[in-house]
Design an enzyme around this catalytic site. Structure first.
Site, PDB file in Angstrom:
ATOM      1  N   HIS A   1      72.241   1.744  -2.260  1.00  0.00           N
ATOM      2  CA  HIS A   1      71.485   1.003  -1.183  1.00  0.00           C
ATOM      3  C   HIS A   1      72.605   1.003   0.157  1.00  0.00           C
ATOM      4  O   HIS A   1      73.610   0.662   0.245  1.00  0.00           O
ATOM      5  CB  HIS A   1      71.240  -0.328  -1.580  1.00  0.00           C
ATOM      6  CG  HIS A   1      70.443  -1.248  -0.528  1.00  0.00           C
ATOM      7  ND1 HIS A   1      69.097  -0.971  -0.261  1.00  0.00           N
ATOM      8  CD2 HIS A   1      70.558  -2.070   0.469  1.00  0.00           C
ATOM      9  CE1 HIS A   1      68.703  -1.430   0.521  1.00  0.00           C
ATOM     10  NE2 HIS A   1      69.489  -2.291   1.153  1.00  0.00           N
TER      11      HIS A   1
ATOM     12  N   GLY B   1      67.724  14.153  -0.782  1.00  0.00           N
ATOM     13  CA  GLY B   1      68.975  14.498  -1.734  1.00  0.00           C
ATOM     14  C   GLY B   1      70.235  14.666  -1.560  1.00  0.00           C
ATOM     15  O   GLY B   1      71.140  15.014  -2.162  1.00  0.00           O
TER      16      GLY B   1
HETATM   17  C1  GRF Z   1      70.298   6.762   1.272  1.00  0.00           C
HETATM   18  O1  GRF Z   1      70.267   6.125   2.444  1.00  0.00           O
HETATM   19  C2  GRF Z   1      70.050   5.836   0.078  1.00  0.00           C
HETATM   20  O2  GRF Z   1      71.021   4.607   0.401  1.00  0.00           O
HETATM   21  C3  GRF Z   1      69.060   5.172   0.153  1.00  0.00           C
HETATM   22  O3  GRF Z   1      68.013   6.305   0.401  1.00  0.00           O
HETATM   23  C4  GRF Z   1      68.483   7.370   1.159  1.00  0.00           C
HETATM   24  C5  GRF Z   1      68.600   8.475   0.241  1.00  0.00           C
HETATM   25  O4  GRF Z   1      69.255   9.845   0.983  1.00  0.00           O
HETATM   26  N1  GRF Z   1      68.602   4.534  -0.949  1.00  0.00           N
HETATM   27  P1  GRF Z   1      69.545  11.004   0.435  1.00  0.00           P
HETATM   28  O5  GRF Z   1      68.145  11.559  -0.309  1.00  0.00           O
HETATM   29  O6  GRF Z   1      70.402  10.820  -0.980  1.00  0.00           O
HETATM   30  O7  GRF Z   1      69.991  11.835   1.291  1.00  0.00           O
END
Ligand code: GRF
Length: 187
Positions: free
Chosen positions: A108, A11
């Site tokens: 992404h 998150g």
């Molecule tokens: C991030 O690297 C995002 O690009 C991918 O999942 C990860 C989520 O990280 N879709 P977080 O939970 O926001 O720390």
């Protein structure tokens, strides 16, 4: 601008968005946070922050449609302007996407259309690209596709591991997501 956040894990993107709102860099409200994983750090944080937090464990549902029905019910009540996928590790059905045309965003960790799918940072290291980054885009019915809103690039160093590259990209993700939302809040 009212935002619904969907997440599955750490998150950190959600927290970056929340912090930008607190710092008045982004004029928005988080109207609900939804996780498909009961143990997600992000949902714990949403509760700590006093936000409307909901867990729908996909493993407890017989079908994708049944799970999405509960998620969609909360979204219908919260009436967000945008649904923000922030590390939400579930594919959305075409019906879900159709319910929010051009109103679902995803981030992404690559410069799309390069390296869609899982482990984008590992794909970049393996391929040997010298530049990677992150992409915020609208979600359509295809995986990691849909119109691009913001991209930020980072160098890939020769001695990078997946972890060092992922950390460099993540810093930019936090900036990019806020940048994309600010852009949308002004249109
Ligand atoms: C991030 O690297 C995002 O690009 C991918 O999942 C990860 C989520 O990280 N879709 P977080 O939970 O926001 O720390």
């Amino acid at each position: 601008m009212d935002l619904a956040i969907l997440l599955s894990g750490r998150g950190s993107n959600f927290e970056a968005i929340h912090q930008a709102i607190v710092d008045k860099k982004l004029d928005a409200r988080i109207v609900c946070v939804i996780s498909n994983r009961p143990d997600a750090r992000g949902i714990e944080r949403a509760r700590e922050l006093g936000l409307s937090a909901h867990v729908f464990d996909h493993k407890k549902y017989p079908t994708r449609a049944a799970h999405e029905e509960d998620v969609l019910r909360v979204l219908a009540e919260a009436e967000p302007d945008f649904v923000v996928l922030a590390g939400y590790m579930r594919l959305l059905s075409p019906a879900f996407v159709a319910a929010f045309p051009r109103r679902i965003l995803n981030i992404h960790p690559s410069l799309l259309p390069a390296f869609p799918g899982l482990d984008a940072q590992a794909q970049a290291v393996k391929y040997g690209v010298k530049i990677s980054g992150c992409t915020v885009h609208f979600v359509d019915e295809n995986l990691d596709a849909g119109p691009i809103i913001v991209q930020r690039a980072v160098p890939v160093h020769d001695d990078d591991t997946v972890d060092t590259l992922a950390a460099r990209i993540l810093e930019q993700e936090h900036i990019a997501y806020v940048e994309a939302l600010v852009k949308l809040s002004r249109t």
